[in-house]
Design a protein around this motif. Structure first.
Motif, PDB file in Angstrom:
ATOM      1  N   UNK A  74       1.211  10.125   2.931  1.00 51.65           N
ATOM      2  CA  UNK A  74       0.791   8.767   2.577  1.00 51.65           C
ATOM      3  C   UNK A  74       0.390   7.995   3.831  1.00 51.65           C
ATOM      4  N   UNK A  75       1.177   8.130   4.878  1.00 51.08           N
ATOM      5  CA  UNK A  75       0.874   7.415   6.125  1.00 51.08           C
ATOM      6  C   UNK A  75      -0.423   7.941   6.746  1.00 51.08           C
ATOM      7  N   UNK A  76      -0.611   9.253   6.701  1.00 52.26           N
ATOM      8  CA  UNK A  76      -1.843   9.843   7.239  1.00 52.26           C
ATOM      9  C   UNK A  76      -3.069   9.352   6.464  1.00 52.26           C
ATOM     10  N   UNK A  77      -2.943   9.298   5.135  1.00 54.50           N
ATOM     11  CA  UNK A  77      -4.080   8.847   4.311  1.00 54.50           C
ATOM     12  C   UNK A  77      -4.411   7.383   4.604  1.00 54.50           C
ATOM     13  N   UNK A  78      -3.372   6.547   4.708  1.00 52.20           N
ATOM     14  CA  UNK A  78      -3.611   5.125   4.998  1.00 52.20           C
ATOM     15  C   UNK A  78      -4.268   4.966   6.371  1.00 52.20           C
ATOM     16  N   UNK A  79      -3.822   5.766   7.335  1.00 52.68           N
ATOM     17  CA  UNK A  79      -4.414   5.687   8.679  1.00 52.68           C
ATOM     18  C   UNK A  79      -5.872   6.146   8.641  1.00 52.68           C
ATOM     19  N   UNK A  80      -6.134   7.212   7.878  1.00 52.38           N
ATOM     20  CA  UNK A  80      -7.505   7.739   7.779  1.00 52.38           C
ATOM     21  C   UNK A  80      -8.475   6.654   7.313  1.00 52.38           C
ATOM     22  N   UNK A  81      -8.023   5.848   6.346  1.00 56.25           N
ATOM     23  CA  UNK A  81      -8.903   4.814   5.791  1.00 56.25           C
ATOM     24  C   UNK A  81      -8.687   3.437   6.445  1.00 56.25           C
ATOM     25  N   UNK A  82      -8.152   3.437   7.656  1.00 54.33           N
ATOM     26  CA  UNK A  82      -7.967   2.182   8.406  1.00 54.33           C
ATOM     27  C   UNK A  82      -7.096   1.174   7.662  1.00 54.33           C
ATOM     28  N   UNK A  83      -6.131   1.676   6.907  1.00 55.12           N
ATOM     29  CA  UNK A  83      -5.242   0.766   6.178  1.00 55.12           C
ATOM     30  C   UNK A  83      -3.839   0.741   6.784  1.00 55.12           C
ATOM     31  N   UNK A  84      -3.660   1.378   7.949  1.00 54.10           N
ATOM     32  CA  UNK A  84      -2.280   1.470   8.459  1.00 54.10           C
ATOM     33  C   UNK A  84      -1.683   0.104   8.786  1.00 54.10           C
ATOM     34  N   UNK A  85      -2.535  -0.823   9.260  1.00 52.43           N
ATOM     35  CA  UNK A  85      -1.992  -2.158   9.562  1.00 52.43           C
ATOM     36  C   UNK A  85      -1.627  -2.922   8.292  1.00 52.43           C
ATOM     37  N   UNK A 110       0.818  -1.215   0.000  1.00 49.75           N
ATOM     38  CA  UNK A 110       0.000   0.000   0.000  1.00 49.75           C
ATOM     39  C   UNK A 110       0.847   1.258   0.000  1.00 49.75           C
ATOM     40  N   UNK A 111       1.832   1.317   0.890  1.00 44.10           N
ATOM     41  CA  UNK A 111       2.656   2.532   1.002  1.00 44.10           C
ATOM     42  C   UNK A 111       3.519   2.695  -0.262  1.00 44.10           C
ATOM     43  N   UNK A 112       3.984   1.579  -0.819  1.00 42.01           N
ATOM     44  CA  UNK A 112       4.782   1.673  -2.057  1.00 42.01           C
ATOM     45  C   UNK A 112       3.936   2.224  -3.199  1.00 42.01           C
ATOM     46  N   UNK A 113       2.663   1.804  -3.254  1.00 42.46           N
ATOM     47  CA  UNK A 113       1.796   2.292  -4.322  1.00 42.46           C
ATOM     48  C   UNK A 113       1.606   3.813  -4.211  1.00 42.46           C
ATOM     49  N   UNK A 114       1.398   4.295  -2.986  1.00 45.76           N
ATOM     50  CA  UNK A 114       1.220   5.744  -2.814  1.00 45.76           C
ATOM     51  C   UNK A 114       2.508   6.500  -3.166  1.00 45.76           C
ATOM     52  N   UNK A 115       3.652   5.936  -2.781  1.00 40.28           N
ATOM     53  CA  UNK A 115       4.936   6.567  -3.163  1.00 40.28           C
ATOM     54  C   UNK A 115       5.080   6.599  -4.690  1.00 40.28           C
TER      55      UNK A 115
END
Ligand code: ATP
Length: 251
Positions: free
Chosen positions: A113-124, A91-96
């Motif tokens: 990118x980390x904030x967006x993933x956390x917002x959508x419950x994707x941080x894990x 996920x993080x690689x795709x956003x980068x």
């Protein structure tokens, strides 16, 4: 911010989008509605620079997307109805990767990118390969990718498909806050309740032509229909003339 002038798309002899004029200013969330096959995706794909218009022009922030596609596309984020994501990226690689396409990298992108993933419950799931993501998780990643380079304009084709109620609520709040900051969002949707409550203005496209456009009051006046968006939509699209259900089910 988005200006369509006499925009037309033909597939062979069939006219899918027929001489559309639209102007969506900064700070506006614009809804683009219409029945199946009306020309919504074709229009949005032309605005995103994926399809070439047959005639007419598209300007993004004053830049013609056909004449100067790189400059125009740099101002855009696009959330397609059928997204493509590289399965072998996390996920993080795709956003980068997406940020990199727009020439952005570094600590700001990483933080965003980390904030967006956390917002959508994707941080894990940040460091998991996309191939292990569910349909809704992929959709949330695609939505995040449209925001990661902070474009002036976001074009969204059917954003709610596959999202759970909590994610839909987050998406609505993000869209509202994004336009409040002066950006522009143009969104197609079949969810009339969402369009009515969320959008500043709405256009209804029928058979490739704009049947009505404006605020809810404008739509009521143009359609000569009182009531909510559902009544207006059905009046303009003629779907209240649908077949008699009893006859169909008895057939
Ligand atoms: P939906 O709500 O079903 O997604 P839409 O409003 O997004 O519909 P479009 O996908 O823009 O509709 O399609 C508009 C018309 O253009 C339809 O009649 C469709 O069959 C036609 N069309 C779309 N893409 C092509 C293509 N590549 N070749 C030929 N016809 C096409």
């Amino acid at each position: 911010m988005i200006r369509l002038t006499n925009l037309t798309k033909k597939y062979g002899t069939f006219t899918a989008v027929d001489a559309i004029d639209l102007d969506v200013p900064p700070g506006e969330l614009f809804g683009f509605l219409g029945p199946n096959g009306a020309g919504k995706t074709t229009t949005l794909r032309m605005i995103a620079g994926i399809l070439q218009p047959t005639s007419g022009t598209i300007e993004i922030g004053g830049v013609d997307i056909v004449k100067d596609p790189i400059t125009a596309k740099a101002k855009l984020g696009f959330i397609p109805d059928r997204p493509f994501i590289y399965e072998k990226l996390t996920g993080i690689e795709f956003l980068r990767f997406v940020a990199g396409l727009y020439g952005e990298e570094g600590p700001d992108v990483e933080h965003r990118a980390r904030e967006l993933l956390a917002l959508f419950d994707l941080d894990e799931w940040r460091d998991e390969l996309v191939e292990s993501y569910s349909h809704g998780m992929r959709q949330k990643l695609i939505v995040s990718s449209a925001f990661v380079h902070r474009p002036q304009v976001i074009v969204v084709d059917e954003p709610h498909v596959g999202l759970d109620p909590k994610s839909i609520k987050i998406l609505r709040d993000v869209f509202k806050e994004y336009v409040r900051r002066g950006h522009t969002i143009m969104m197609s949707t079949h969810t009339l309740e969402t369009a009515e409550s969320l959008c500043d203005r709405i256009a209804i496209i029928v058979n490739g032509k704009i049947a009505a456009a404006g605020t809810m009051d404008d739509l009521r006046t143009q359609s000569k229909q009182v009531g909510g968006l559902e009544e207006i939509f059905l009046k303009l699209t003629g779907e209240n003339a649908a077949r008699n259900l009893v006859e169909v089910l008895d057939a």
